[in-house]
Design a protein around this motif. Structure first.
Motif, PDB file in Angstrom:
ATOM      1  N   ARG A  26       1.069  -1.341  -0.167  1.00 29.36           N
ATOM      2  CA  ARG A  26       0.017  -0.210   0.216  1.00 29.36           C
ATOM      3  C   ARG A  26       0.671   1.131   0.053  1.00 29.36           C
ATOM      4  NH1 ARG A  26      -5.175   1.824   3.827  1.00 29.36           N
ATOM      5  NH2 ARG A  26      -5.759   3.279   2.380  1.00 29.36           N
ATOM      6  N   PRO A  27       1.748   1.382   0.545  1.00 27.17           N
ATOM      7  CA  PRO A  27       2.762   2.195   1.282  1.00 27.17           C
ATOM      8  C   PRO A  27       3.377   2.591  -0.664  1.00 27.17           C
ATOM      9  CG  PRO A  27       2.970   1.606   2.771  1.00 27.17           C
ATOM     10  CD  PRO A  27       2.280   0.271   1.823  1.00 27.17           C
ATOM     11  N   VAL A  28       3.739   1.827  -0.444  1.00 29.01           N
ATOM     12  CA  VAL A  28       4.347   2.140  -2.543  1.00 29.01           C
ATOM     13  C   VAL A  28       3.068   2.694  -3.334  1.00 29.01           C
ATOM     14  CG1 VAL A  28       5.357   0.817  -4.522  1.00 29.01           C
ATOM     15  CG2 VAL A  28       6.443   0.138  -2.091  1.00 29.01           C
ATOM     16  N   LEU A  29       2.061   1.808  -3.650  1.00 28.85           N
ATOM     17  CA  LEU A  29       0.782   2.281  -4.337  1.00 28.85           C
ATOM     18  C   LEU A  29       0.448   3.989  -4.401  1.00 28.85           C
ATOM     19  CD1 LEU A  29      -0.423  -0.889  -4.857  1.00 28.85           C
ATOM     20  CD2 LEU A  29       1.276   0.451  -6.279  1.00 28.85           C
ATOM     21  N   ASP A  30       0.817   4.072  -2.558  1.00 29.77           N
ATOM     22  CA  ASP A  30       0.295   4.839  -2.271  1.00 29.77           C
ATOM     23  C   ASP A  30       0.901   6.612  -3.379  1.00 29.77           C
ATOM     24  OD1 ASP A  30      -2.565   4.769  -1.206  1.00 29.77           O
ATOM     25  OD2 ASP A  30      -1.463   4.101   0.653  1.00 29.77           O
ATOM     26  N   GLY A  31       2.292   5.817  -2.813  1.00 28.84           N
ATOM     27  CA  GLY A  31       2.896   6.763  -2.795  1.00 28.84           C
ATOM     28  C   GLY A  31       3.672   7.471  -5.211  1.00 28.84           C
ATOM     29  N   LEU A  32       2.909   6.437  -5.348  1.00 30.46           N
ATOM     30  CA  LEU A  32       2.831   6.625  -7.059  1.00 30.46           C
ATOM     31  C   LEU A  32       2.103   8.167  -6.987  1.00 30.46           C
ATOM     32  CD1 LEU A  32       1.969   3.365  -8.553  1.00 30.46           C
ATOM     33  CD2 LEU A  32       4.450   4.657  -8.346  1.00 30.46           C
ATOM     34  N   GLY A  33       1.004   8.728  -6.602  1.00 27.61           N
ATOM     35  CA  GLY A  33       0.107   9.584  -6.533  1.00 27.61           C
ATOM     36  C   GLY A  33      -0.304   9.284  -7.989  1.00 27.61           C
ATOM     37  N   ILE A  34      -0.874   8.459  -8.721  1.00 33.91           N
ATOM     38  CA  ILE A  34      -1.985   8.228  -9.672  1.00 33.91           C
ATOM     39  C   ILE A  34      -3.420   7.208  -8.641  1.00 33.91           C
ATOM     40  CG2 ILE A  34      -0.478   7.946 -11.673  1.00 33.91           C
ATOM     41  CD1 ILE A  34      -0.215   4.998 -11.507  1.00 33.91           C
ATOM     42  N   PRO A  35      -4.307   7.182  -9.543  1.00 28.68           N
ATOM     43  CA  PRO A  35      -5.029   6.001  -9.598  1.00 28.68           C
ATOM     44  C   PRO A  35      -4.933   4.856  -9.701  1.00 28.68           C
ATOM     45  CG  PRO A  35      -6.498   7.438 -10.749  1.00 28.68           C
ATOM     46  CD  PRO A  35      -4.718   8.089 -10.878  1.00 28.68           C
ATOM     47  N   TYR A  36      -5.275   3.357  -8.962  1.00 33.05           N
ATOM     48  CA  TYR A  36      -4.588   2.352  -8.958  1.00 33.05           C
ATOM     49  C   TYR A  36      -5.791   1.245  -8.680  1.00 33.05           C
ATOM     50  CZ  TYR A  36      -3.426   2.135  -3.867  1.00 33.05           C
ATOM     51  OH  TYR A  36      -3.802   2.226  -3.051  1.00 33.05           O
ATOM     52  N   GLU A  37      -5.938   0.377  -8.467  1.00 36.60           N
ATOM     53  CA  GLU A  37      -6.281  -0.682  -7.733  1.00 36.60           C
ATOM     54  C   GLU A  37      -5.513  -1.610  -7.792  1.00 36.60           C
ATOM     55  OE1 GLU A  37      -9.726  -2.243 -10.688  1.00 36.60           O
ATOM     56  OE2 GLU A  37      -8.094  -2.950 -11.951  1.00 36.60           O
ATOM     57  N   VAL A  38      -6.165  -2.945  -6.999  1.00 33.17           N
ATOM     58  CA  VAL A  38      -4.854  -4.007  -5.976  1.00 33.17           C
ATOM     59  C   VAL A  38      -5.937  -4.915  -6.590  1.00 33.17           C
ATOM     60  CG1 VAL A  38      -4.134  -5.422  -4.201  1.00 33.17           C
ATOM     61  CG2 VAL A  38      -3.423  -3.134  -4.712  1.00 33.17           C
ATOM     62  N   VAL A  39      -6.206  -6.035  -7.169  1.00 28.08           N
ATOM     63  CA  VAL A  39      -6.795  -6.839  -7.822  1.00 28.08           C
ATOM     64  C   VAL A  39      -6.191  -7.855  -7.349  1.00 28.08           C
ATOM     65  CG1 VAL A  39      -7.667  -8.502 -10.112  1.00 28.08           C
ATOM     66  CG2 VAL A  39      -7.426  -5.912 -10.295  1.00 28.08           C
ATOM     67  N   ALA A  40      -6.528  -8.686  -5.843  1.00 23.49           N
ATOM     68  CA  ALA A  40      -5.975  -9.691  -4.875  1.00 23.49           C
ATOM     69  C   ALA A  40      -7.196 -10.898  -5.568  1.00 23.49           C
ATOM     70  CB  ALA A  40      -6.463  -9.850  -3.878  1.00 23.49           C
ATOM     71  N   VAL A  41      -6.894 -12.171  -6.731  1.00 30.41           N
ATOM     72  CA  VAL A  41      -7.774 -13.185  -6.496  1.00 30.41           C
ATOM     73  C   VAL A  41      -7.452 -14.577  -5.465  1.00 30.41           C
ATOM     74  CG1 VAL A  41      -7.836 -14.745  -8.927  1.00 30.41           C
ATOM     75  CG2 VAL A  41      -7.095 -12.451  -9.022  1.00 30.41           C
ATOM     76  N   ASP A  42      -8.276 -14.320  -5.232  1.00 32.35           N
ATOM     77  CA  ASP A  42      -8.419 -15.839  -4.271  1.00 32.35           C
ATOM     78  C   ASP A  42      -8.991 -16.649  -5.169  1.00 32.35           C
ATOM     79  OD1 ASP A  42      -8.544 -17.418  -1.766  1.00 32.35           O
ATOM     80  OD2 ASP A  42     -10.486 -16.314  -1.510  1.00 32.35           O
ATOM     81  N   ARG A  57     -10.411  -4.471   3.323  1.00 28.12           N
ATOM     82  CA  ARG A  57     -10.348  -3.858   2.160  1.00 28.12           C
ATOM     83  C   ARG A  57     -11.420  -2.849   2.569  1.00 28.12           C
ATOM     84  NH1 ARG A  57     -15.697  -5.030  -0.522  1.00 28.12           N
ATOM     85  NH2 ARG A  57     -15.777  -3.524  -2.282  1.00 28.12           N
ATOM     86  N   ARG A  58     -11.941  -3.039   4.497  1.00 29.41           N
ATOM     87  CA  ARG A  58     -12.946  -2.114   4.510  1.00 29.41           C
ATOM     88  C   ARG A  58     -12.408  -0.115   4.726  1.00 29.41           C
ATOM     89  NH1 ARG A  58     -14.203  -5.921   9.574  1.00 29.41           N
ATOM     90  NH2 ARG A  58     -15.442  -7.286   8.264  1.00 29.41           N
ATOM     91  N   SER A  59     -10.507  -0.982   5.157  1.00 31.88           N
ATOM     92  CA  SER A  59      -9.691   0.890   5.267  1.00 31.88           C
ATOM     93  C   SER A  59      -9.193   1.190   4.075  1.00 31.88           C
ATOM     94  CB  SER A  59      -8.747   0.441   6.474  1.00 31.88           C
ATOM     95  OG  SER A  59      -7.687  -0.334   6.524  1.00 31.88           O
ATOM     96  N   TRP A  60      -8.997   0.329   3.263  1.00 29.59           N
ATOM     97  CA  TRP A  60      -8.045   0.196   1.298  1.00 29.59           C
ATOM     98  C   TRP A  60      -9.379   0.258   0.456  1.00 29.59           C
ATOM     99  CZ3 TRP A  60      -2.866  -3.049   0.112  1.00 29.59           C
ATOM    100  CH2 TRP A  60      -3.027  -2.507  -1.044  1.00 29.59           C
ATOM    101  N   PRO A  61     -10.023   1.538  -0.046  1.00 26.28           N
ATOM    102  CA  PRO A  61     -11.063   1.165  -0.941  1.00 26.28           C
ATOM    103  C   PRO A  61      -9.942   0.759  -2.086  1.00 26.28           C
ATOM    104  CG  PRO A  61     -10.574   3.167  -0.644  1.00 26.28           C
ATOM    105  CD  PRO A  61     -10.113   2.591   0.763  1.00 26.28           C
ATOM    106  N   GLU A  62      -9.057   0.645  -2.342  1.00 28.06           N
ATOM    107  CA  GLU A  62      -8.578   0.359  -3.754  1.00 28.06           C
ATOM    108  C   GLU A  62      -8.387  -1.085  -3.530  1.00 28.06           C
ATOM    109  OE1 GLU A  62      -7.297   4.928  -2.915  1.00 28.06           O
ATOM    110  OE2 GLU A  62      -7.526   2.900  -1.485  1.00 28.06           O
ATOM    111  N   LEU A  63      -8.757  -1.606  -2.391  1.00 32.04           N
ATOM    112  CA  LEU A  63      -8.379  -3.337  -2.957  1.00 32.04           C
ATOM    113  C   LEU A  63      -9.754  -4.003  -3.657  1.00 32.04           C
ATOM    114  CD1 LEU A  63      -6.770  -5.616  -2.099  1.00 32.04           C
ATOM    115  CD2 LEU A  63      -7.546  -5.554   0.234  1.00 32.04           C
ATOM    116  N   ARG A  64      -9.608  -4.450  -4.482  1.00 33.78           N
ATOM    117  CA  ARG A  64     -10.347  -5.370  -5.462  1.00 33.78           C
ATOM    118  C   ARG A  64     -10.166  -6.856  -5.116  1.00 33.78           C
ATOM    119  NH1 ARG A  64     -11.465  -4.963 -11.703  1.00 33.78           N
ATOM    120  NH2 ARG A  64     -13.054  -6.319 -11.880  1.00 33.78           N
ATOM    121  N   LEU A  65     -11.291  -7.413  -4.960  1.00 33.77           N
ATOM    122  CA  LEU A  65     -11.095  -8.852  -3.935  1.00 33.77           C
ATOM    123  C   LEU A  65     -11.886  -9.216  -5.269  1.00 33.77           C
ATOM    124  CD1 LEU A  65     -10.173 -11.243  -2.426  1.00 33.77           C
ATOM    125  CD2 LEU A  65     -11.736 -11.004  -1.127  1.00 33.77           C
TER     126      LEU A  65
END
Length: 327
Positions: A26-42, A57-65
């Motif tokens: 999360r810190p790496v992606l937040d530091g990019l300064g661009i919109p992003y999503e993390v697509v976690a495939v279970d 995901r409750r505290s990280w809206p960019e996380l997608r499951l």
């Protein structure tokens, strides 16, 4: 709807690594300064992987499951993530943190500066792997370059950055069992590489035991080369030459008037031919099986839920799966 960057993370029974993964990614992606999503495939996990991701995901809206109904395999989980990703750029990375997420900004900067469509993460140091793992990995890449060609980057696994154009081409391909470490180089897009030191696995056990490594090597050879069929051809040719030698030997013995029992040579010839025929039938059967699976048009994966979907019942991922669901 598109976004700047998608990070696809296939996961199978990774409950031990989820907190560490989020803390580093999360810190790496937040530091990019661009919109992003993390697509976690279970990938049909039987532990608390999906539950822990739901909590994050409750505290990280960019996380997608995205949850698959059953364990479909690493490459199928990658395919599901790539097909559902929305980013202009897409990074694929494993959850074990052996491939450092801190390398992602460097990969993105290289692609933008040089106008590249693909940036490979190349392992410059694999000292954290066992000697057996290093040897088999090296043998795999040598074999693939010999069978397919020199375009296969050495020591580049599934940690890579792809442009949207590359992802769209991958989605359009009719591959049923894609091996992306070979398929992506075969497309011929402009590419570069970023070196990194392979780290120790953050937690948990490897999801690539010996049997899966062997299966990957076979899929790679069978999907991208006709070499196994050529092996069968050469074996058939050698068997034919052996039969000719036996025939010459029999004629010479008959001409000399030497009486010998004929059953030995006949028995050996039959054994030789039968063995070669069985090998050839086995190799041909592998290709016929692949044709059969393609004709069936069965999907390589089934998505049970996507946290991005607005339909009722798909907003939440089941917290835990039973072992029976992966059988």
């Amino acid at each position: 709807m598109t976004t700047g960057l998608s990070v696809v993370v296939p996961m199978y029974n990774e409950e031990a690594v989820v907190p560490t993964l989020v803390a580093r990614l999360r810190p790496v992606l937040d530091g990019l300064g661009i919109p992003y999503e993390v697509v976690a495939v279970d990938d049909g996990s039987t532990d608390r992987t999906a539950e822990l991701l739901g909590v994050q995901r409750r505290s990280w809206p960019e996380l997608r499951l995205i949850g698959l109904r059953r364990n479909s395999g690493h490459q199928a989980a990658l395919t599901a993530g790539l097909h559902r990703s929305r980013g202009d750029w897409v990074v694929t990375i494993d959850a074990d943190l052996q491939d450092p997420p801190e390398t992602i900004p460097e990969m993105l900067a290289l692609a933008r500066d040089r106008g590249l469509d693909v940036v490979y993460g190349v392992r410059s140091d694999r000292s954290t792997d066992t000697p057996f793992k290093r040897y088999t990995a090296g043998a795999y890449y040598r074999m693939m370059r010999r069978l397919i060609g020199g375009d296969v980057p050495s020591q580049a696994g599934d940690f890579r950055l792809l442009s949207r154009e590359t992802v769209d081409v991958l989605r359009a391909l009719p591959e049923r069992t894609p091996v992306y470490r070979l398929l992506v180089p075969a497309l011929g897009f402009a590419s570069g590489s970023v070196s990194y030191v392979r780290e120790q696995r953050a937690a948990g056990d490897t999801k690539y035991p010996l049997r899966r490594m062997v299966a990957l090597a076979w899929d790679s050879a069978a999907d991208f080369s006709a070499a196994p069929l050529r092996i069968a051809t050469w074996l058939g040719a050698l068997a034919f030459l052996a039969c000719l030698a036996l025939m010459v030997f029999g004629i010479v013995v008959w001409a000399n008037g030497t009486v010998i029992p004929g059953w030995t040579s006949l028995f050996l010839a039959v054994l030789l031919l039968a063995a070669v025929q069985l090998i050839c039938l086995g190799l041909l059967g592998e290709y016929v099986a692949r044709i059969y699976r393609t004709v069936q048009s069965r999907p390589a994966f089934h998505i049970a839920a996507d946290s991005l979907d607005p339909e009722p019942g798909l907003a939440e991922i089941p917290q835990q799966r039973s072992a029976a669901s992966v059988r």
